[in-house]
Design an enzyme around this catalytic site. Sequence first.
Site, mmCIF file in Angstrom:
data_model
loop_
_atom_site.group_PDB
_atom_site.id
_atom_site.type_symbol
_atom_site.label_atom_id
_atom_site.label_comp_id
_atom_site.label_asym_id
_atom_site.label_seq_id
_atom_site.Cartn_x
_atom_site.Cartn_y
_atom_site.Cartn_z
ATOM 1 N N HIS A 16 9.269 26.360 -12.003
ATOM 2 C CA HIS A 16 9.857 25.674 -13.171
ATOM 3 C C HIS A 16 11.070 24.839 -12.770
ATOM 4 O O HIS A 16 11.957 24.608 -13.590
ATOM 5 C CB HIS A 16 10.265 26.674 -14.263
ATOM 6 C CG HIS A 16 9.225 27.717 -14.534
ATOM 7 N ND1 HIS A 16 8.209 27.539 -15.442
ATOM 8 C CD2 HIS A 16 9.017 28.939 -13.970
ATOM 9 C CE1 HIS A 16 7.425 28.612 -15.455
ATOM 10 N NE2 HIS A 16 7.892 29.471 -14.563
ATOM 11 N N LYS A 21 24.272 2.238 -3.172
ATOM 12 C CA LYS A 21 22.934 2.797 -3.337
ATOM 13 C C LYS A 21 22.075 2.768 -2.080
ATOM 14 O O LYS A 21 22.088 1.815 -1.323
ATOM 15 C CB LYS A 21 22.181 2.026 -4.438
ATOM 16 C CG LYS A 21 22.710 2.265 -5.834
ATOM 17 C CD LYS A 21 22.510 3.696 -6.298
ATOM 18 C CE LYS A 21 21.122 3.929 -6.819
ATOM 19 N NZ LYS A 21 20.939 3.532 -8.190
ATOM 20 N N GLU A 80 8.898 6.350 -3.948
ATOM 21 C CA GLU A 80 8.739 5.915 -5.339
ATOM 22 C C GLU A 80 7.500 5.039 -5.509
ATOM 23 O O GLU A 80 6.721 5.197 -6.438
ATOM 24 C CB GLU A 80 9.976 5.145 -5.808
ATOM 25 C CG GLU A 80 11.160 6.040 -6.094
ATOM 26 C CD GLU A 80 12.407 5.228 -6.425
ATOM 27 O OE1 GLU A 80 12.803 5.224 -7.585
ATOM 28 O OE2 GLU A 80 12.968 4.597 -5.522
ATOM 29 N N SER A 134 20.713 -1.637 -3.436
ATOM 30 C CA SER A 134 20.726 -2.269 -4.751
ATOM 31 C C SER A 134 21.501 -3.574 -4.634
ATOM 32 O O SER A 134 22.471 -3.658 -3.883
ATOM 33 C CB SER A 134 21.397 -1.333 -5.751
ATOM 34 O OG SER A 134 21.935 -2.083 -6.821
ATOM 35 N N LYS A 150 -16.465 -3.716 -5.310
ATOM 36 C CA LYS A 150 -15.772 -3.942 -4.029
ATOM 37 C C LYS A 150 -14.267 -3.972 -4.128
ATOM 38 O O LYS A 150 -13.575 -3.314 -3.348
ATOM 39 C CB LYS A 150 -16.295 -5.222 -3.386
ATOM 40 C CG LYS A 150 -17.696 -5.035 -2.871
ATOM 41 C CD LYS A 150 -18.365 -6.316 -2.528
ATOM 42 C CE LYS A 150 -19.862 -6.137 -2.624
ATOM 43 N NZ LYS A 150 -20.347 -5.854 -3.996
ATOM 44 N N ASN A 173 -29.928 -6.865 -2.351
ATOM 45 C CA ASN A 173 -29.582 -5.602 -3.016
ATOM 46 C C ASN A 173 -29.466 -4.437 -2.025
ATOM 47 O O ASN A 173 -28.520 -3.656 -2.081
ATOM 48 C CB ASN A 173 -30.621 -5.276 -4.097
ATOM 49 C CG ASN A 173 -30.627 -6.330 -5.185
ATOM 50 O OD1 ASN A 173 -29.752 -7.204 -5.210
ATOM 51 N ND2 ASN A 173 -31.600 -6.260 -6.077
ATOM 52 N N GLN A 214 -21.411 -5.773 -8.263
ATOM 53 C CA GLN A 214 -20.547 -6.620 -7.437
ATOM 54 C C GLN A 214 -19.072 -6.261 -7.663
ATOM 55 O O GLN A 214 -18.230 -6.507 -6.808
ATOM 56 C CB GLN A 214 -20.809 -8.081 -7.781
ATOM 57 C CG GLN A 214 -20.024 -9.058 -6.944
ATOM 58 C CD GLN A 214 -20.591 -10.458 -7.037
ATOM 59 O OE1 GLN A 214 -21.659 -10.734 -6.495
ATOM 60 N NE2 GLN A 214 -19.904 -11.339 -7.742
HETATM 61 N N1 ARG Z 1 -22.844 -10.144 -4.093
HETATM 62 C C1 ARG Z 1 -23.771 -9.185 -4.577
HETATM 63 C C2 ARG Z 1 -23.084 -7.823 -4.774
HETATM 64 O O1 ARG Z 1 -22.047 -7.654 -4.287
HETATM 65 C C3 ARG Z 1 -24.891 -9.027 -3.609
HETATM 66 C C4 ARG Z 1 -26.178 -8.612 -4.215
HETATM 67 C C5 ARG Z 1 -26.662 -9.628 -5.139
HETATM 68 N N2 ARG Z 1 -28.011 -9.444 -5.505
HETATM 69 C C6 ARG Z 1 -28.535 -10.200 -6.443
HETATM 70 N N3 ARG Z 1 -29.793 -10.029 -6.672
HETATM 71 N N4 ARG Z 1 -27.854 -11.056 -7.128
HETATM 72 O O2 ARG Z 1 -23.581 -6.951 -5.433
#
Ligand code: ARG
Length: 466
Positions: free
Chosen positions: A163, A290, A297, A284, A332, A117, A329
């Site tokens: 405008h 084009k 875009e 295009s 990410k 953690n 998790q």
């Molecule tokens: N892969 C987990 C995350 O990205 C890591 C931490 C997981 N901790 C646990 N007690 N399961 O958060």
Amino acid sequence: MSNALNQKDKAWSGRFTEPVSELVQRYTASVNFDQRLARYDIQGSLAHAEMLAGVGLLSAKDLADLQHGLSQIQTEIDAGTFQWSIALEDVHLNIEKRLTDLIGDAGKRLHTARSRNDQVATDIRLWLRATIDEVRQALASLRLALIDQAEKHAQTIMPGFTHLQVAQPISFGHHLLAYAAMFARDDERLVEVRARVNRLPLGAAALAGTSYPIDRQKVASLLGFEAVCENSLDAVSDRDFAIEFTHAASLLMMHISRLSEELILWMTSRYGFVVLPDRFCTGSSIMPQKKNPDVPELARGKTGRVYGHLMGLLTLMKGQPLAYNKDNQEDKEPLFDTADTVLDTLRAFAEMIQGLEPQPEAMRRAALEGYATATDLADYLVKKGLPFRDAHEAVAHAVRAAVQKQCGLEDLSLAELKAFSPLVEADVHQVLTLEGSLKARNHLGGTAPDQVKAQAQKARSTLPKF
Ligand code: ARG
């Protein structure tokens, strides 16, 4: 990616009587995407190990083995030979398992006084700190490209719009420096976010801290963190720093999207203000004539994607009880995608703005078409003593007459102009020129060429040096 693994090789298998189902394994694994944190995981582990050795929790021999093993793992990852396994869940357990295979018991001792953690929170912060530096660098290149173009075009006159109607003449340089100012604030935001990212969670362990005599300050200084996340529950659970980054990225993309919209409009034949280099456009498959502004875009479109990540992360965090939950998790992929999107966009834009070919003729024509110097005529009358509201009214009538005659204000004769106000004299025509209009706005932040050059110089001086 392999998923064959003996159940007993799992770091937490001891408590379980049956192996986890394949679907759950796939559902809960993060190694497919969090392996990108590997370098930072190793950095964090090296600092943790050094601290453990420093407070007597690891022998000098264990520390040396760990350093050797972790460095070999980094080499394997760099070479692409590292075997990632889904059964080992995440980047942390994959590295730990390989480490133990390589160096034996020292590998198993590394996790003393640590939890995944606080480990994962540390990894993300290290990754994000480096990423912010990369984003700032790419942003600086775009700002530089804008400033260079602005300096070249401090006297190139275009219509300024409100405008989306022609309003008053400005210089193209002035217009570009408006974006440079927005991006300078985006950079300020990134610096502020970086300071809050740059704090150490390690030492919080699972949530409550640890019973070992750890030295968090030492780990912080080894990893270059400016401070320690002091409350252990907060350290492992909050991802506000990731949300803040995504917020700063969203504002940045909002600015990019506005610039994109203008480039797209300017490239149409209705405007014709700029030509984008061919390498930033596509054709295009059906219409041979084009040349489409795909890069702006797409950038406009990708802005929505980054906003989505901001919403996703805010929603991910809301309602989570303290402390760590597996929900986290999910932080990410949106975070990584935000960074990738912003970085690619900034790099493309820096190059595109460098290669931008402004079309001064078309800009000038457009500025002449829209009665852009009407305010200048009103200001002229005010300087001769007429109250501004009366001047406004007189000029409005002059514009109406010019519209009827299908000509510009400057094409009306002195006698015609005098009909709208007896204060009009022979010097009026120089006020109605585009150049005169620009030059008159000669104060801090105005569009007069000298001011634009000064603004550009100032903007250049705020660029970070990398
Ligand atoms: N892969 C987990 C995350 O990205 C890591 C931490 C997981 N901790 C646990 N007690 N399961 O958060």
